[in-house]
Design a protein around this motif. Structure first.
Motif, mmCIF file in Angstrom:
data_model
loop_
_atom_site.group_PDB
_atom_site.id
_atom_site.type_symbol
_atom_site.label_atom_id
_atom_site.label_comp_id
_atom_site.label_asym_id
_atom_site.label_seq_id
_atom_site.Cartn_x
_atom_site.Cartn_y
_atom_site.Cartn_z
ATOM 1 N N ASN A 217 1.032 -1.452 -0.116
ATOM 2 C CA ASN A 217 0.062 0.167 -0.259
ATOM 3 C C ASN A 217 0.979 1.292 0.095
ATOM 4 O O ASN A 217 0.445 2.304 0.295
ATOM 5 C CB ASN A 217 -0.872 0.080 1.138
ATOM 6 N N THR A 218 2.115 1.574 -0.299
ATOM 7 C CA THR A 218 2.814 1.953 -0.192
ATOM 8 C C THR A 218 2.588 3.003 -1.401
ATOM 9 O O THR A 218 2.602 5.097 -1.412
ATOM 10 C CB THR A 218 4.267 1.944 -0.775
ATOM 11 N N ARG A 219 1.166 3.470 -2.056
ATOM 12 C CA ARG A 219 1.139 4.827 -3.402
ATOM 13 C C ARG A 219 0.278 5.469 -2.812
ATOM 14 O O ARG A 219 0.079 6.560 -3.029
ATOM 15 C CB ARG A 219 -0.340 3.982 -4.160
ATOM 16 N N ALA A 220 -0.241 4.703 -1.022
ATOM 17 C CA ALA A 220 -1.279 5.491 -0.475
ATOM 18 C C ALA A 220 -0.507 6.685 0.434
ATOM 19 O O ALA A 220 -0.957 7.454 0.682
ATOM 20 C CB ALA A 220 -2.126 4.187 0.686
ATOM 21 N N LEU A 221 0.572 6.652 -0.054
ATOM 22 C CA LEU A 221 1.325 7.385 0.673
ATOM 23 C C LEU A 221 1.531 8.696 -0.627
ATOM 24 O O LEU A 221 2.713 9.444 0.387
ATOM 25 C CB LEU A 221 2.893 6.868 1.041
ATOM 26 N N PHE A 222 1.873 8.563 -1.432
ATOM 27 C CA PHE A 222 2.187 9.233 -2.505
ATOM 28 C C PHE A 222 1.418 10.433 -2.031
ATOM 29 O O PHE A 222 2.790 11.216 -2.094
ATOM 30 C CB PHE A 222 1.854 9.473 -3.642
ATOM 31 N N PRO A 223 0.330 11.514 -2.146
ATOM 32 C CA PRO A 223 -0.080 12.534 -1.228
ATOM 33 C C PRO A 223 0.499 12.886 -0.195
ATOM 34 O O PRO A 223 0.665 14.493 0.043
ATOM 35 C CB PRO A 223 -1.304 12.519 -0.820
ATOM 36 N N LEU A 224 0.889 12.126 1.046
ATOM 37 C CA LEU A 224 1.760 13.199 2.777
ATOM 38 C C LEU A 224 3.355 13.199 1.924
ATOM 39 O O LEU A 224 3.656 14.267 2.296
ATOM 40 C CB LEU A 224 1.550 11.784 3.219
ATOM 41 N N LEU A 225 3.710 12.860 0.882
ATOM 42 C CA LEU A 225 5.436 13.714 0.641
ATOM 43 C C LEU A 225 5.085 15.239 -0.070
ATOM 44 O O LEU A 225 6.326 15.737 0.397
ATOM 45 C CB LEU A 225 5.887 12.967 -0.637
ATOM 46 N N GLU A 226 4.317 15.296 -0.048
ATOM 47 C CA GLU A 226 4.188 16.928 -0.100
ATOM 48 C C GLU A 226 3.817 17.562 0.772
ATOM 49 O O GLU A 226 3.896 18.716 1.152
ATOM 50 C CB GLU A 226 2.369 17.525 -1.242
ATOM 51 N N GLN A 227 3.621 17.458 2.126
ATOM 52 C CA GLN A 227 2.986 17.595 3.246
ATOM 53 C C GLN A 227 3.961 17.341 4.537
ATOM 54 O O GLN A 227 4.663 17.810 5.851
ATOM 55 C CB GLN A 227 2.319 17.671 4.006
ATOM 56 N N LEU A 228 4.608 16.482 4.519
ATOM 57 C CA LEU A 228 5.322 15.196 5.289
ATOM 58 C C LEU A 228 6.606 16.429 5.485
ATOM 59 O O LEU A 228 7.366 16.835 6.529
ATOM 60 C CB LEU A 228 6.225 14.155 5.079
ATOM 61 N N PRO A 229 7.491 16.653 4.380
ATOM 62 C CA PRO A 229 8.976 17.537 5.311
ATOM 63 C C PRO A 229 8.423 19.054 6.272
ATOM 64 O O PRO A 229 9.271 19.722 6.159
ATOM 65 C CB PRO A 229 9.565 18.557 3.457
ATOM 66 N N GLN A 230 6.707 19.160 5.852
ATOM 67 C CA GLN A 230 6.880 20.934 6.621
ATOM 68 C C GLN A 230 6.633 20.385 7.966
ATOM 69 O O GLN A 230 6.860 20.890 8.720
ATOM 70 C CB GLN A 230 5.002 21.291 6.295
ATOM 71 N N ARG A 231 6.170 19.014 7.802
ATOM 72 C CA ARG A 231 6.823 18.514 9.604
ATOM 73 C C ARG A 231 8.115 18.427 10.324
ATOM 74 O O ARG A 231 7.711 18.749 11.208
ATOM 75 C CB ARG A 231 5.341 17.546 9.475
ATOM 76 N N TYR A 232 8.583 17.588 9.263
ATOM 77 C CA TYR A 232 10.017 17.794 9.410
ATOM 78 C C TYR A 232 11.049 18.194 8.425
ATOM 79 O O TYR A 232 11.438 17.517 8.031
ATOM 80 C CB TYR A 232 10.268 15.907 9.527
ATOM 81 N N PRO A 233 11.104 19.331 8.316
ATOM 82 C CA PRO A 233 12.294 20.114 7.557
ATOM 83 C C PRO A 233 13.704 19.401 7.624
ATOM 84 O O PRO A 233 13.820 19.754 6.427
ATOM 85 C CB PRO A 233 11.720 21.762 8.106
ATOM 86 N N HIS B 120 11.041 14.599 -9.241
ATOM 87 C CA HIS B 120 10.049 14.760 -9.850
ATOM 88 C C HIS B 120 8.603 15.890 -8.939
ATOM 89 O O HIS B 120 7.717 16.823 -9.486
ATOM 90 C CB HIS B 120 9.549 15.208 -11.273
ATOM 91 N N SER B 121 8.348 15.463 -7.714
ATOM 92 C CA SER B 121 7.215 15.486 -6.530
ATOM 93 C C SER B 121 7.824 17.092 -6.258
ATOM 94 O O SER B 121 8.299 16.924 -6.087
ATOM 95 C CB SER B 121 6.626 14.777 -6.397
ATOM 96 N N ALA B 122 6.634 17.739 -5.836
ATOM 97 C CA ALA B 122 6.869 18.552 -4.232
ATOM 98 C C ALA B 122 7.549 18.249 -3.929
ATOM 99 O O ALA B 122 7.120 17.338 -2.955
ATOM 100 C CB ALA B 122 5.157 19.276 -4.318
ATOM 101 N N ASN B 123 8.642 19.534 -3.413
ATOM 102 C CA ASN B 123 9.173 18.374 -2.016
ATOM 103 C C ASN B 123 9.929 17.084 -2.476
ATOM 104 O O ASN B 123 10.618 16.962 -1.893
ATOM 105 C CB ASN B 123 8.285 18.560 -1.047
ATOM 106 N N SER B 124 10.042 17.225 -4.174
ATOM 107 C CA SER B 124 10.892 15.912 -4.223
ATOM 108 C C SER B 124 12.504 16.268 -3.972
ATOM 109 O O SER B 124 13.311 15.238 -3.644
ATOM 110 C CB SER B 124 10.853 16.190 -5.893
ATOM 111 N N ASP B 125 13.081 17.039 -3.068
ATOM 112 C CA ASP B 125 14.318 17.318 -2.451
ATOM 113 C C ASP B 125 14.454 17.327 -2.098
ATOM 114 O O ASP B 125 15.711 17.233 -1.275
ATOM 115 C CB ASP B 125 14.487 19.310 -3.101
#
Length: 466
Positions: free
Chosen positions: A189-205, A225-230
């Motif tokens: 179920n890793t695909r369920a995590l994809f949307p979280l990748l845009e927000q997780l870095p804000q929580r743990y910068p 290439h996704s948001a916050n992919s850096d």
């Protein structure tokens, strides 16, 4: 399930670690008592220990991940995890991991039960990152945070896979104490995590991510290439080799000249003809002599001319070192250096297998078989097209193009080691009459040898940022 688990990381959703029904406490205690009462018999050896390459954003290999891909690693009872981890460390030391850590970082899988043992392993703190494993049903003990604080104060570094730890307060505390988070694309179920990748870095910068088991173009695109992919600093997986950029649509000018020099050597051309080719590109001669004079080769004195090289080394040895030049003659980009490192490891691994058999000529030919096995990828040609100008001995071409003959099994064993194919490694090792411990140690020796050659030749990857 994953949406609920990771909602807490974003400050929303469920706060519990696991909503699944839990077994009665009495049953848990009985199971633990039974595990302790029946000692788990550890093997004397772990056999082949997987060491998979990890790349940085420029596609250079900067680290290796060490784990035991075996049912034993999953099935061991809690009471024996600490002993198992110690056996892993002992195996790594026997594989001479200290030499590797002078050139590369290492991600080493360990259980939480072994936290108290990490300092006594005396691995270089800057070079080892411990990936903390939480087994199914295990909970974070109250003692883990103080232990981690003390170890971090001593310079140790850690990584965790959040999908295993959930969102309980103890897990959120844990994430503040690690240096890497791991996203495993092979997990359920890793695909369920994809949307979280845009927000997780804000929580743990401060957090950097290791993307594991990237096996498709889609997964790699998400990391790049996704948001916050850096935030993705490191990458691991079978698709990385497929996605490596080719140097050019066909071989560059310098690569073409190297191929011509190699053809002249195979044809026993006069020294003057060979020297004439080098005079057309003096940088090639400089690079070749840098490889040849590397301290790892143990020459009694430095070679300064092609004539000296032919006299002291012979045509076969000079041909061998020219094969390295193919990978660096037209650039030293990350993808090219990754191909070079992989080729060097294959070449030396196969050469050492030949030495074990006691045949020097066979060993030299095995080296070339491994070295040329990725030449098609380098030149963006079919392997047959890439090999055509070289007029290689039939034993080498048969192994590379037809997967048959005396050298086919050593090449297949090298490939199985790269792919961490335990069944195939065991099958080929038995076929070649080599035990798994020997395969593991010889392969690690090849990995270290490749780092030494690259370092002495000044084409080493920069691992300081890892």
């Amino acid at each position: 399930m994953f949406k609920k688990i990771f909602g807490g990381l974003l400050g929303r959703g469920e706060s519990t670690t696991n909503n699944a029904p839990q077994p009665p406490r009495a049953a848990v205690l009985a199971e633990e008592a039974a595990a302790q009462a029946t000692p788990f018999k550890l093997p004397q050896t772990l056999g082949f220990v997987s060491h998979q390459p990890i790349q940085d954003q420029s596609q250079r290999i900067v680290a290796y991940e060490f784990a035991v891909k075996d049912s034993l690693a999953v099935a061991r009872p809690a009471a024996s995890r600490r002993s198992f981890d110690q056996l892993l460390f002992n195996t790594l030391k026997n594989m001479n991991i200290f030499r590797l850590l002078a050139y590369r970082r290492a991600f080493i899988h360990v259980s939480l039960a072994s936290l108290d043992d990490l300092l006594q392993q005396e691995l270089p703190a800057a070079s080892a990152i411990y990936l903390l494993e939480l087994l199914d049903g295990e909970q974070l003990a109250d003692t883990v945070m103080p232990q981690l604080d003390a170890l971090r104060a001593a310079g140790l570094r850690f990584a965790v896979e959040p999908a295993r730890y959930g969102t309980a307060p103890a897990a959120l505390e844990l994430y503040q104490r690690v240096d890497y988070m791991v996203l495993d694309f092979a997990a359920p179920n890793t695909r369920a995590l994809f949307p979280l990748l845009e927000q997780l870095p804000q929580r743990y910068p401060q957090m950097r991510w290791l993307a594991r088991n990237i096996n498709t173009a889609e997964e790699l695109a998400l990391c790049r290439h996704s948001a916050n992919s850096d935030r993705f600093a490191l990458f691991h997986g079978s698709y990385l080799s497929v996605a490596q950029n080719r140097v050019s649509q066909k071989e560059g000018a310098s690569q073409g000249r190297v191929l011509e020099i190699m053809r002249l050597l195979r044809a026993n051309a006069p020294v003057a003809e060979i020297e004439a080719q080098f005079k057309l590109d003096s940088l090639l001669l400089f690079k070749l002599l840098r490889f040849v004079n590397s301290p790892v080769n143990g020459l009694s004195r430095k070679i300064q001319t092609i004539d000296e090289g032919l006299m002291l080394l012979g045509r076969s040895a000079l041909f061998k070192w020219l094969s390295l030049l193919l990978f660096t003659s037209d650039g030293d980009g990350g993808a090219t250096l990754s191909l070079l490192e992989k080729s060097l490891i294959r070449a030396h691994f196969m050469e050492e297998l030949g030495i074990i058999r006691g045949n020097k000529l066979e060993a030299e030919h095995l080296f070339l078989t491994g070295m040329f096995s990725l030449l098609g990828d380098l030149l963006n040609l079919t392997l047959a097209e890439a090999l055509e100008p070289l007029d290689l001995p039939f034993m080498i071409s048969d192994a590379l193009l037809l997967q048959k003959g005396l050298f086919a099994a050593p090449l297949q064993l090298a490939q199985a080691c790269e792919q961490d194919d335990g069944e195939r490694i065991t099958e080929l090792a038995e076929q070649m009459d080599v035990d798994l411990d020997q395969v593991s140690s010889v392969y690690m020796e090849a990995v270290v040898w490749a780092q030494e050659v690259l370092s002495e030749s000044e084409v080493q990857s920069n691992v300081e940022a890892v």
